[in-house]
Design a protein around this motif. Structure first.
Motif, PDB file in Angstrom:
ATOM      1  N   PHE A  81      12.772  -1.118 -11.641  1.00  0.00           N
ATOM      2  CA  PHE A  81      13.507  -0.691 -10.807  1.00  0.00           C
ATOM      3  C   PHE A  81      14.012  -1.719  -9.647  1.00  0.00           C
ATOM      4  O   PHE A  81      15.043  -1.798  -9.437  1.00  0.00           O
ATOM      5  CB  PHE A  81      13.232   0.492  -9.885  1.00  0.00           C
ATOM      6  N   ALA A  82      12.790  -2.338  -8.944  1.00  0.00           N
ATOM      7  CA  ALA A  82      13.237  -3.568  -7.994  1.00  0.00           C
ATOM      8  C   ALA A  82      12.243  -4.461  -7.923  1.00  0.00           C
ATOM      9  O   ALA A  82      10.967  -4.065  -8.172  1.00  0.00           O
ATOM     10  CB  ALA A  82      13.691  -2.602  -6.619  1.00  0.00           C
ATOM     11  N   ILE A  83      12.389  -5.622  -7.402  1.00  0.00           N
ATOM     12  CA  ILE A  83      11.358  -6.643  -7.079  1.00  0.00           C
ATOM     13  C   ILE A  83      11.655  -6.807  -5.680  1.00  0.00           C
ATOM     14  O   ILE A  83      12.709  -6.943  -5.219  1.00  0.00           O
ATOM     15  CB  ILE A  83      11.833  -7.711  -7.882  1.00  0.00           C
ATOM     16  N   PHE A  84      10.383  -7.018  -4.953  1.00  0.00           N
ATOM     17  CA  PHE A  84      10.328  -7.358  -3.503  1.00  0.00           C
ATOM     18  C   PHE A  84       9.080  -8.436  -3.342  1.00  0.00           C
ATOM     19  O   PHE A  84       8.048  -8.455  -3.859  1.00  0.00           O
ATOM     20  CB  PHE A  84      10.250  -6.144  -2.787  1.00  0.00           C
ATOM     21  N   THR A  85       9.471  -8.924  -2.149  1.00  0.00           N
ATOM     22  CA  THR A  85       8.579 -10.051  -1.735  1.00  0.00           C
ATOM     23  C   THR A  85       7.143  -9.333  -0.824  1.00  0.00           C
ATOM     24  O   THR A  85       7.577  -8.465  -0.179  1.00  0.00           O
ATOM     25  CB  THR A  85       8.937 -11.129  -0.840  1.00  0.00           C
ATOM     26  N   GLY A  86       6.002  -9.675  -1.190  1.00  0.00           N
ATOM     27  CA  GLY A  86       4.900  -8.938  -0.532  1.00  0.00           C
ATOM     28  C   GLY A  86       4.862  -9.345   0.887  1.00  0.00           C
ATOM     29  O   GLY A  86       3.676  -9.638   1.336  1.00  0.00           O
ATOM     30  N   THR A  87       5.687  -9.391   1.882  1.00  0.00           N
ATOM     31  CA  THR A  87       5.260  -9.600   3.428  1.00  0.00           C
ATOM     32  C   THR A  87       4.663  -8.261   3.805  1.00  0.00           C
ATOM     33  O   THR A  87       4.664  -7.297   3.363  1.00  0.00           O
ATOM     34  CB  THR A  87       6.744  -9.752   3.980  1.00  0.00           C
ATOM     35  N   LYS A  88       4.032  -8.458   4.897  1.00  0.00           N
ATOM     36  CA  LYS A  88       3.333  -7.488   5.762  1.00  0.00           C
ATOM     37  C   LYS A  88       4.172  -6.189   5.830  1.00  0.00           C
ATOM     38  O   LYS A  88       3.749  -4.982   5.387  1.00  0.00           O
ATOM     39  CB  LYS A  88       2.685  -7.895   7.058  1.00  0.00           C
ATOM     40  N   GLN A  89       5.644  -6.405   6.258  1.00  0.00           N
ATOM     41  CA  GLN A  89       6.265  -5.383   6.832  1.00  0.00           C
ATOM     42  C   GLN A  89       6.721  -4.580   5.282  1.00  0.00           C
ATOM     43  O   GLN A  89       6.707  -3.467   5.384  1.00  0.00           O
ATOM     44  CB  GLN A  89       7.400  -5.904   7.240  1.00  0.00           C
ATOM     45  N   ASN A  90       7.115  -5.355   4.265  1.00  0.00           N
ATOM     46  CA  ASN A  90       7.378  -4.838   2.927  1.00  0.00           C
ATOM     47  C   ASN A  90       6.327  -4.073   2.265  1.00  0.00           C
ATOM     48  O   ASN A  90       6.612  -2.762   1.674  1.00  0.00           O
ATOM     49  CB  ASN A  90       7.753  -6.040   2.010  1.00  0.00           C
ATOM     50  N   ILE A  91       5.004  -4.509   2.420  1.00  0.00           N
ATOM     51  CA  ILE A  91       3.743  -3.792   1.935  1.00  0.00           C
ATOM     52  C   ILE A  91       3.752  -2.462   2.560  1.00  0.00           C
ATOM     53  O   ILE A  91       3.529  -1.343   1.953  1.00  0.00           O
ATOM     54  CB  ILE A  91       2.570  -4.641   2.051  1.00  0.00           C
ATOM     55  N   GLU A  92       4.009  -2.473   3.993  1.00  0.00           N
ATOM     56  CA  GLU A  92       3.805  -1.282   4.728  1.00  0.00           C
ATOM     57  C   GLU A  92       4.798  -0.244   4.373  1.00  0.00           C
ATOM     58  O   GLU A  92       4.570   1.004   4.162  1.00  0.00           O
ATOM     59  CB  GLU A  92       3.847  -1.509   6.420  1.00  0.00           C
ATOM     60  N   MET A  93       5.940  -0.778   4.059  1.00  0.00           N
ATOM     61  CA  MET A  93       7.034   0.367   3.624  1.00  0.00           C
ATOM     62  C   MET A  93       6.851   0.782   2.455  1.00  0.00           C
ATOM     63  O   MET A  93       6.995   1.893   2.175  1.00  0.00           O
ATOM     64  CB  MET A  93       8.413  -0.471   3.734  1.00  0.00           C
ATOM     65  N   ALA A  94       6.459  -0.230   1.461  1.00  0.00           N
ATOM     66  CA  ALA A  94       6.067   0.371  -0.093  1.00  0.00           C
ATOM     67  C   ALA A  94       4.998   1.478   0.073  1.00  0.00           C
ATOM     68  O   ALA A  94       5.079   2.440  -0.619  1.00  0.00           O
ATOM     69  CB  ALA A  94       5.938  -0.980  -0.950  1.00  0.00           C
ATOM     70  N   ASN A  95       3.871   1.285   0.597  1.00  0.00           N
ATOM     71  CA  ASN A  95       2.817   2.202   1.100  1.00  0.00           C
ATOM     72  C   ASN A  95       3.600   3.444   1.435  1.00  0.00           C
ATOM     73  O   ASN A  95       2.919   4.573   0.919  1.00  0.00           O
ATOM     74  CB  ASN A  95       1.910   1.524   1.950  1.00  0.00           C
ATOM     75  N   TRP A  96       4.166   3.293   2.757  1.00  0.00           N
ATOM     76  CA  TRP A  96       4.829   4.600   3.120  1.00  0.00           C
ATOM     77  C   TRP A  96       5.538   5.177   1.961  1.00  0.00           C
ATOM     78  O   TRP A  96       5.544   6.654   2.216  1.00  0.00           O
ATOM     79  CB  TRP A  96       5.587   4.164   4.342  1.00  0.00           C
ATOM     80  N   MET A  97       6.310   4.642   1.158  1.00  0.00           N
ATOM     81  CA  MET A  97       7.290   5.189   0.501  1.00  0.00           C
ATOM     82  C   MET A  97       6.501   5.943  -0.762  1.00  0.00           C
ATOM     83  O   MET A  97       6.938   7.032  -1.058  1.00  0.00           O
ATOM     84  CB  MET A  97       8.165   4.017  -0.438  1.00  0.00           C
ATOM     85  N   MET A  98       5.350   5.307  -1.355  1.00  0.00           N
ATOM     86  CA  MET A  98       4.540   5.725  -2.050  1.00  0.00           C
ATOM     87  C   MET A  98       3.800   7.083  -1.461  1.00  0.00           C
ATOM     88  O   MET A  98       3.917   8.352  -2.234  1.00  0.00           O
ATOM     89  CB  MET A  98       3.470   4.942  -2.840  1.00  0.00           C
ATOM     90  N   ARG A  99       3.473   7.075  -0.443  1.00  0.00           N
ATOM     91  CA  ARG A  99       2.789   8.349   0.328  1.00  0.00           C
ATOM     92  C   ARG A  99       3.695   9.194   0.344  1.00  0.00           C
ATOM     93  O   ARG A  99       3.498  10.699   0.227  1.00  0.00           O
ATOM     94  CB  ARG A  99       2.436   8.006   1.764  1.00  0.00           C
ATOM     95  N   THR A 100       4.867   9.044   0.743  1.00  0.00           N
ATOM     96  CA  THR A 100       6.188  10.243   0.722  1.00  0.00           C
ATOM     97  C   THR A 100       6.503  10.668  -0.382  1.00  0.00           C
ATOM     98  O   THR A 100       6.564  11.952  -0.491  1.00  0.00           O
ATOM     99  CB  THR A 100       7.174   9.559   1.555  1.00  0.00           C
ATOM    100  N   LEU A 101       6.577   9.735  -1.715  1.00  0.00           N
ATOM    101  CA  LEU A 101       6.907  10.589  -2.948  1.00  0.00           C
ATOM    102  C   LEU A 101       5.573  11.403  -3.248  1.00  0.00           C
ATOM    103  O   LEU A 101       5.892  12.512  -3.768  1.00  0.00           O
ATOM    104  CB  LEU A 101       6.883   9.169  -3.874  1.00  0.00           C
ATOM    105  N   ARG A 102       4.349  11.011  -2.961  1.00  0.00           N
ATOM    106  CA  ARG A 102       3.251  12.114  -3.565  1.00  0.00           C
ATOM    107  C   ARG A 102       3.390  13.304  -2.606  1.00  0.00           C
ATOM    108  O   ARG A 102       3.105  14.277  -3.019  1.00  0.00           O
ATOM    109  CB  ARG A 102       2.060  11.392  -3.122  1.00  0.00           C
ATOM    110  N   LEU A 103       3.701  12.983  -1.081  1.00  0.00           N
ATOM    111  CA  LEU A 103       3.601  14.489  -0.225  1.00  0.00           C
ATOM    112  C   LEU A 103       4.455  15.175  -0.940  1.00  0.00           C
ATOM    113  O   LEU A 103       4.248  16.524  -0.710  1.00  0.00           O
ATOM    114  CB  LEU A 103       3.884  13.662   1.076  1.00  0.00           C
TER     115      LEU A 103
END
Length: 127
Positions: free
Chosen positions: A43-65
């Motif tokens: 779907f998308a490719i992103f660089t693994g900066t600290k901010q991007n990793i935190e946003m991706a983690n939040w995104m996955m938690r929200t999807l599961r929630l």
């Protein structure tokens, strides 16, 4: 000079699956890959900066929630009501109760496209 790892967001619409994994090879958005034995689309490719990793983690938690979840409960048959006494109520459940699955989450995703729209919004906010 340190380079950041790249990550990708993948999905499989028929299995309602969205996930994140490390980017390998020369994959591009829209390519089909196999993830854990399941054919998925990038779907998308992103660089693994600290901010991007935190946003991706939040995104996955929200999807599961907001995924639909069921819970099995004992419901009394029609015409029977709880008395307030725990022993009598237990006996009522044993004699005149049956098991049903009820929805636990009240706020769930409308459909898979709504989940992908949410993922797209998050990815667009990444650096």
């Amino acid at each position: 000079m340190e380079t950041s790892k790249k990550f990708l967001v993948y999905y499989n619409e028929s299995k309602n699956l969205i996930g994140i994994r490390e980017h390998h090879f020369d994959w591009e958005e829209g390519d089909d890959i196999t993830t854990n034995g399941i054919r998925t689309t990038i779907f998308a490719i992103f660089t693994g900066t600290k901010q991007n990793i935190e946003m991706a983690n939040w995104m996955m938690r929200t999807l599961r929630l907001h995924q639909p979840k069921k819970k099995e409960v004992i419901v009394l048959d029609d015409g029977y009501k709880y008395t307030g006494d725990w022993f009598d109520d237990m006996m009522l459940q044993l004699e005149h109760g049956h098991r049903e699955l009820i929805d636990v989450n009240r706020k769930v995703w409308k459909n898979f496209d709504a989940q992908l729209d949410f993922v797209e919004e998050v990815v667009n906010r990444m650096n």
